[in-house]
Design a protein around this motif. Structure first.
Motif, PDB file in Angstrom:
ATOM      1  N   ARG A   1     106.086  -4.494  62.279  1.00 41.68           N
ATOM      2  CA  ARG A   1     106.589  -5.110  61.050  1.00 41.68           C
ATOM      3  C   ARG A   1     106.129  -4.282  59.861  1.00 41.68           C
ATOM      4  O   ARG A   1     104.936  -4.142  59.607  1.00 41.68           O
ATOM      5  CB  ARG A   1     106.079  -6.539  60.947  1.00 41.68           C
ATOM      6  CG  ARG A   1     106.658  -7.334  59.803  1.00 41.68           C
ATOM      7  CD  ARG A   1     106.031  -8.711  59.746  1.00 41.68           C
ATOM      8  NE  ARG A   1     106.431  -9.538  60.876  1.00 41.68           N
ATOM      9  CZ  ARG A   1     105.829 -10.665  61.214  1.00 41.68           C
ATOM     10  NH1 ARG A   1     104.789 -11.088  60.531  1.00 41.68           N
ATOM     11  NH2 ARG A   1     106.256 -11.359  62.250  1.00 41.68           N
ATOM     12  N   VAL A   2     107.083  -3.708  59.105  1.00 41.72           N
ATOM     13  CA  VAL A   2     106.752  -2.883  57.943  1.00 41.72           C
ATOM     14  C   VAL A   2     107.563  -3.357  56.743  1.00 41.72           C
ATOM     15  O   VAL A   2     108.685  -3.860  56.898  1.00 41.72           O
ATOM     16  CB  VAL A   2     107.019  -1.384  58.206  1.00 41.72           C
ATOM     17  CG1 VAL A   2     106.121  -0.863  59.314  1.00 41.72           C
ATOM     18  CG2 VAL A   2     108.481  -1.145  58.563  1.00 41.72           C
ATOM     19  N   PRO A   3     107.031  -3.183  55.522  1.00 45.87           N
ATOM     20  CA  PRO A   3     107.759  -3.667  54.339  1.00 45.87           C
ATOM     21  C   PRO A   3     108.913  -2.777  53.919  1.00 45.87           C
ATOM     22  O   PRO A   3     109.872  -3.255  53.318  1.00 45.87           O
ATOM     23  CB  PRO A   3     106.669  -3.705  53.256  1.00 45.87           C
ATOM     24  CG  PRO A   3     105.662  -2.696  53.702  1.00 45.87           C
ATOM     25  CD  PRO A   3     105.665  -2.740  55.196  1.00 45.87           C
ATOM     26  N   ASP A   4     108.826  -1.479  54.216  1.00 43.72           N
ATOM     27  CA  ASP A   4     109.852  -0.541  53.758  1.00 43.72           C
ATOM     28  C   ASP A   4     110.159   0.434  54.887  1.00 43.72           C
ATOM     29  O   ASP A   4     109.615   1.539  54.937  1.00 43.72           O
ATOM     30  CB  ASP A   4     109.359   0.200  52.512  1.00 43.72           C
ATOM     31  CG  ASP A   4     110.417   1.125  51.920  1.00 43.72           C
ATOM     32  OD1 ASP A   4     111.614   0.949  52.238  1.00 43.72           O
ATOM     33  OD2 ASP A   4     110.057   2.028  51.144  1.00 43.72           O
ATOM     34  N   PRO A   5     111.018   0.065  55.848  1.00 37.05           N
ATOM     35  CA  PRO A   5     111.262   0.919  57.006  1.00 37.05           C
ATOM     36  C   PRO A   5     111.790   2.289  56.603  1.00 37.05           C
ATOM     37  O   PRO A   5     112.782   2.392  55.882  1.00 37.05           O
ATOM     38  CB  PRO A   5     112.275   0.132  57.830  1.00 37.05           C
ATOM     39  CG  PRO A   5     112.882  -0.856  56.886  1.00 37.05           C
ATOM     40  CD  PRO A   5     111.817  -1.172  55.898  1.00 37.05           C
ATOM     41  N   GLY A   6     111.096   3.331  57.066  1.00 32.57           N
ATOM     42  CA  GLY A   6     111.494   4.682  56.718  1.00 32.57           C
ATOM     43  C   GLY A   6     111.282   5.687  57.825  1.00 32.57           C
ATOM     44  O   GLY A   6     111.946   6.724  57.864  1.00 32.57           O
TER      45      GLY A   6
ATOM     46  N   ALA B   1      95.096 -22.154  48.772  1.00 34.85           N
ATOM     47  CA  ALA B   1      96.395 -21.718  49.273  1.00 34.85           C
ATOM     48  C   ALA B   1      96.257 -21.337  50.741  1.00 34.85           C
ATOM     49  O   ALA B   1      95.146 -21.163  51.253  1.00 34.85           O
ATOM     50  CB  ALA B   1      96.901 -20.515  48.473  1.00 34.85           C
ATOM     51  N   ASP B   2      97.380 -21.214  51.401  1.00 35.65           N
ATOM     52  CA  ASP B   2      97.419 -20.736  52.777  1.00 35.65           C
ATOM     53  C   ASP B   2      97.283 -19.217  52.789  1.00 35.65           C
ATOM     54  O   ASP B   2      98.109 -18.503  52.222  1.00 35.65           O
ATOM     55  CB  ASP B   2      98.743 -21.147  53.426  1.00 35.65           C
ATOM     56  CG  ASP B   2      98.847 -20.728  54.884  1.00 35.65           C
ATOM     57  OD1 ASP B   2      99.211 -19.566  55.128  1.00 35.65           O
ATOM     58  OD2 ASP B   2      98.555 -21.541  55.770  1.00 35.65           O
ATOM     59  N   ARG B   3      96.211 -18.725  53.412  1.00 39.42           N
ATOM     60  CA  ARG B   3      95.990 -17.288  53.558  1.00 39.42           C
ATOM     61  C   ARG B   3      96.068 -16.552  52.221  1.00 39.42           C
ATOM     62  O   ARG B   3      95.350 -16.863  51.295  1.00 39.42           O
ATOM     63  CB  ARG B   3      96.966 -16.700  54.592  1.00 39.42           C
ATOM     64  CG  ARG B   3      96.625 -17.068  56.026  1.00 39.42           C
ATOM     65  CD  ARG B   3      97.699 -16.676  56.999  1.00 39.42           C
ATOM     66  NE  ARG B   3      98.656 -17.762  57.204  1.00 39.42           N
ATOM     67  CZ  ARG B   3      99.670 -17.716  58.040  1.00 39.42           C
ATOM     68  NH1 ARG B   3      99.876 -16.626  58.749  1.00 39.42           N
ATOM     69  NH2 ARG B   3     100.478 -18.725  58.185  1.00 39.42           N
ATOM     70  N   TYR B   4      97.014 -15.596  52.115  1.00 43.09           N
ATOM     71  CA  TYR B   4      97.048 -14.700  50.954  1.00 43.09           C
ATOM     72  C   TYR B   4      97.936 -15.212  49.825  1.00 43.09           C
ATOM     73  O   TYR B   4      98.146 -14.511  48.834  1.00 43.09           O
ATOM     74  CB  TYR B   4      97.550 -13.317  51.386  1.00 43.09           C
ATOM     75  CG  TYR B   4      98.867 -13.344  52.137  1.00 43.09           C
ATOM     76  CD1 TYR B   4     100.088 -13.473  51.467  1.00 43.09           C
ATOM     77  CD2 TYR B   4      98.902 -13.248  53.523  1.00 43.09           C
ATOM     78  CE1 TYR B   4     101.283 -13.510  52.139  1.00 43.09           C
ATOM     79  CE2 TYR B   4     100.096 -13.285  54.221  1.00 43.09           C
ATOM     80  CZ  TYR B   4     101.297 -13.411  53.527  1.00 43.09           C
ATOM     81  OH  TYR B   4     102.484 -13.446  54.218  1.00 43.09           O
ATOM     82  N   HIS B   5      98.468 -16.422  49.924  1.00 41.07           N
ATOM     83  CA  HIS B   5      99.436 -16.887  48.945  1.00 41.07           C
ATOM     84  C   HIS B   5      98.783 -17.252  47.606  1.00 41.07           C
ATOM     85  O   HIS B   5      97.571 -17.443  47.520  1.00 41.07           O
ATOM     86  CB  HIS B   5     100.216 -18.074  49.502  1.00 41.07           C
ATOM     87  CG  HIS B   5     101.074 -17.702  50.675  1.00 41.07           C
ATOM     88  ND1 HIS B   5     100.602 -17.717  51.966  1.00 41.07           N
ATOM     89  CD2 HIS B   5     102.351 -17.281  50.750  1.00 41.07           C
ATOM     90  CE1 HIS B   5     101.561 -17.329  52.794  1.00 41.07           C
ATOM     91  NE2 HIS B   5     102.622 -17.052  52.076  1.00 41.07           N
ATOM     92  N   ILE B   6      99.627 -17.351  46.585  1.00 40.02           N
ATOM     93  CA  ILE B   6      99.146 -17.654  45.231  1.00 40.02           C
ATOM     94  C   ILE B   6      98.883 -19.153  45.117  1.00 40.02           C
ATOM     95  O   ILE B   6      99.763 -19.963  45.402  1.00 40.02           O
ATOM     96  CB  ILE B   6     100.186 -17.215  44.184  1.00 40.02           C
ATOM     97  CG1 ILE B   6     100.425 -15.693  44.272  1.00 40.02           C
ATOM     98  CG2 ILE B   6      99.734 -17.601  42.781  1.00 40.02           C
ATOM     99  CD1 ILE B   6     101.588 -15.216  43.422  1.00 40.02           C
TER     100      ILE B   6
ATOM    101  N   ASP C   1      94.297 -13.159  67.058  1.00 37.70           N
ATOM    102  CA  ASP C   1      95.611 -13.292  66.454  1.00 37.70           C
ATOM    103  C   ASP C   1      95.688 -12.376  65.232  1.00 37.70           C
ATOM    104  O   ASP C   1      94.900 -12.514  64.295  1.00 37.70           O
ATOM    105  CB  ASP C   1      95.802 -14.759  66.044  1.00 37.70           C
ATOM    106  CG  ASP C   1      97.130 -15.002  65.326  1.00 37.70           C
ATOM    107  OD1 ASP C   1      97.894 -14.047  65.138  1.00 37.70           O
ATOM    108  OD2 ASP C   1      97.380 -16.165  64.953  1.00 37.70           O
ATOM    109  N   PRO C   2      96.624 -11.410  65.235  1.00 37.71           N
ATOM    110  CA  PRO C   2      96.678 -10.466  64.107  1.00 37.71           C
ATOM    111  C   PRO C   2      97.013 -11.124  62.782  1.00 37.71           C
ATOM    112  O   PRO C   2      96.734 -10.570  61.720  1.00 37.71           O
ATOM    113  CB  PRO C   2      97.780  -9.482  64.528  1.00 37.71           C
ATOM    114  CG  PRO C   2      98.578 -10.197  65.573  1.00 37.71           C
ATOM    115  CD  PRO C   2      97.627 -11.119  66.256  1.00 37.71           C
ATOM    116  N   ASN C   3      97.613 -12.327  62.787  1.00 39.63           N
ATOM    117  CA  ASN C   3      97.965 -12.998  61.539  1.00 39.63           C
ATOM    118  C   ASN C   3      96.791 -13.740  60.919  1.00 39.63           C
ATOM    119  O   ASN C   3      96.661 -13.809  59.699  1.00 39.63           O
ATOM    120  CB  ASN C   3      99.115 -13.977  61.781  1.00 39.63           C
ATOM    121  CG  ASN C   3     100.421 -13.270  62.062  1.00 39.63           C
ATOM    122  OD1 ASN C   3     100.753 -12.306  61.387  1.00 39.63           O
ATOM    123  ND2 ASN C   3     101.148 -13.728  63.061  1.00 39.63           N
TER     124      ASN C   3
END
Length: 629
Positions: free
Chosen positions: A102-107, A170-175, A409-411
């Motif tokens: 899973r990547v944000p900007d597939p290149g 917040a949940d994990r990294y959320h604002i 778990d990686p998440n």
């Protein structure tokens, strides 16, 4: 409606590499802008839309991050838009269908994996729909207005895996939704030792808001304990506009002319909506509200593919809602659950998309998977609607398993007491998308629904399987299997306003699949890992003692419980399951058996012919990893 697309990047991917008949692909990234009519009958359902600021035309404006992958040559496109609803700001469709990281900007070449979606000519789009996603690490988010001057209570659930002094609201990294007052005497905290324990108040002297977005506990938060923080907030964001961002992006790409700046003008014949886990829950709520229809009355999506969403929805249209929230005792765990009630609005309008609802064993063991195909009392089966197919991917965990499986778990970083589930259901998922497309485009009926049923005895209560798993050496059955509770959030919930804490009622009656002599699930679609097994594969895994509450189940993760290698090893350990050697005389014999079951799955249209060798190769890796001689 979309008012503008501000393109910030447009380039051909992989130097113009051809993906089979679809040719080269390009990617387009930018900001997409919207303006919604707050008086439209559909839009009145959006919580607090009447309190939002309006532009000169009386519309509510908002904007989102946008990303698109499309064939360079429109003539080589399949004419199919797959709008992948980002999961917590992350792109997931390539990872699942193309079997990629899973990547944000597939290149890079690896980012496109086996190229499945590209080789099949799909245009794939993403749009931000969550205001609580931070703009970091390539995540995509939504910017929405606030209802100024409004105050009220929010609830945050926290469950740490390590002892820490401070946690975000917040949940994990959320604002976070910040508190209005770090000294607010009305704020309160409760704690449950584990999922089945009663909530106990934490004295106000034992905790404090270290800043408006964080909470600190003297002595640290106990790993595995469940903390609920209820506190006052102000100026809520209109989180429900996320529905319109998803809908209007697809409508614009499908129908807007080139003069509007639409990069797909005239190219899209069909539009499909895809969501996974949290974003799959969004799709359930979107259909419930009938918000797949645009301001012009057009049904935007020909098909909706909700994956591993279970029977839940979410805080996607709530004042001070947290779209990221994964709590069970939350608004997202309210009925309606099954098709009859959930799809009442879209059925009444006389036009319905084709719908696939796919879940794994993990959603059943977390307690809500079976709610989508039983009555609310859990006393009888409720068959899917004629425009729906419902499938269980038997013996699988929430997301495809890795080989070798990770230690945590990686998440979330959480660990299980057993080795994680190694079942890779990606071939089943790819075939499902092809079946869904053929249903829409050619009228070819997909394979019938496959899930545990009360009527034939394949739906059983989870606790009834304890005796089966207690006979397996080294296996710990969970102490508790949680189920959604009947919840009452007060009289204003229809307005999007919840009272906290909710009043708790009796749990719903829910089910999991019955199992065979190996402990492998009988109902649903049995992939190669179950049809030619080397292990018992489950959708549950107890939490590791080091991370607290070891009798509770981990969220989303399953287990791999390997067979003994030989009869002697089996007899020495007291394992009732046949050993690997008693099933398969050699690695080659095992792979031939996998090939046979894969062909059966191809004949049943649960696997594509193009994935036959992929399945056999993966089986060889599974043998090499699991059968250590």
């Amino acid at each position: 409606m979309v008012t503008n697309l501000d393109i910030q990047k447009r380039e051909v991917v992989l130097g113009g590499k051809s993906f089979g008949a679809a040719g080269a692909y390009e990617k387009i990234a930018g900001t997409i802008r919207f303006a919604a009519d707050p008086a439209h009958p559909l839009h009145r359902q959006i919580t607090d839309i009447g309190l939002a600021p309006r532009n000169a035309e009386g519309r509510v404006e908002f904007s989102a991050d946008f990303y698109l992958l499309k064939p360079v040559d429109a003539r080589r496109s399949k004419g199919r838009l797959l709008l992948d609803v980002a999961n917590r700001g992350r792109k997931v469709a390539l990872g699942l269908f193309n079997s990629t990281p899973r990547v944000p900007d597939p290149g890079a070449p690896a980012d496109f994996g086996n190229g499945f979606l590209m080789r099949h000519g799909y245009t794939v789009a993403w749009v931000g729909w969550q205001p609580d996603v931070p703009r970091k690490d390539g995540l995509i988010a939504l910017d929405v207005p606030r209802a100024k001057g409004v105050t009220g209570f929010a609830r945050c659930e926290l469950r740490p895996n390590t002892r820490v002094d401070t946690l975000p609201l917040a949940d994990r990294y959320h604002i976070p939704n910040p508190t209005v007052d770090v000294a607010d005497p009305q704020a309160r905290v409760t704690v449950r030792e584990h999922a089945g324990a009663a909530a106990v108040a934490v004295p106000r002297s034992a905790w404090r808001f270290s800043d408006p977005g964080h909470i600190e506990l003297k002595g640290g938060f106990t790993p595995g304990a469940i903390y609920d923080v209820i506190y006052r907030c102000a100026d809520p964001q209109l989180v429900g506009l996320g529905f319109l961002a998803v809908r209007d992006t697809a409508a614009w790409l499908r129908w807007a002319p080139a003069a509007s700046g639409n990069p797909c003008a005239g190219e899209i014949e069909r539009a499909y909506l895809f969501g996974v886990s949290q974003s799959g829950r969004l799709l359930r709520q979107m259909l419930f509200l009938g918000l797949d229809e645009d301001e012009q009355g057009r049904m935007v999506f020909d098909a909706v593919f909700s994956h591993v969403a279970g029977g839940r929805r979410g805080e996607f249209n709530l004042r001070f809602g947290q779209p990221s929230l994964n709590a069970h005792e939350a608004v997202g765990s309210l009925p309606p659950f099954n098709d009859e009630a959930l799809f009442k609005r879209i059925r009444e309008r006389g036009r319905t998309p084709r719908i696939f609802a796919i879940n794994t064993s993990a959603e059943y063991w977390r307690g809500d998977g079976s709610l989508i195909h039983t009555d609310v009392d859990g006393s009888r089966d409720a068959e899917p609607a004629e425009f729906v197919r419902t499938y269980l991917f038997a013996g699988a965990q929430h997301l495809p398993g890795a080989l070798p499986p990770p230690d945590a778990d990686p998440n979330t970083g959480s660990r299980g007491q057993h080795c994680f589930n190694v079942s890779d259901y990606a071939p089943l998922l790819r075939s499902a998308l092809v079946n869904l497309d053929r249903w829409v485009s050619e009228g070819v009926e997909p394979p019938p629904s496959a899930f545990p049923r009360i009527a034939d005895g394949t739906a059983v209560e989870a606790e009834s399987l304890e005796k089966v798993f207690q006979t397996l050496p080294g296996v710990r059955f969970p102490d508790r299997v949680t189920r959604p509770l009947r919840l009452d959030f007060g009289p204003d919930l229809e307005k999007g306003i919840a009272q906290y804490p909710p009043r708790l009622g009796a749990p719903y009656r829910t089910y999991v699949s019955a199992v065979d002599a190996d402990g492998n699930e009988l109902a649903g679609i049995r992939g190669p890992e179950l049809a030619a097994p080397l292990a018992t594969l489950t959708g549950w895994n107890p939490r590791h003692p080091e991370q607290g509450a070891p009798g509770d189940l981990m969220s989303m993760m399953g287990s791999t419980l390997p067979f003994a290698r030989t009869r002697a090893e089996r007899e020495q350990s007291g394992d009732p399951r046949l050993s690997v050697a008693e099933r398969y005389p050699s690695r080659a014999a095992y792979l031939e058996r996998v090939r046979e079951v894969a062909r059966d799955l191809i004949a049943a249209r649960h696997v594509l012919a193009e994935d036959l060798e992929v399945i056999v190769e993966r089986a060889g890796q599974r043998w090499d990893w699991g059968v250590r001689s």
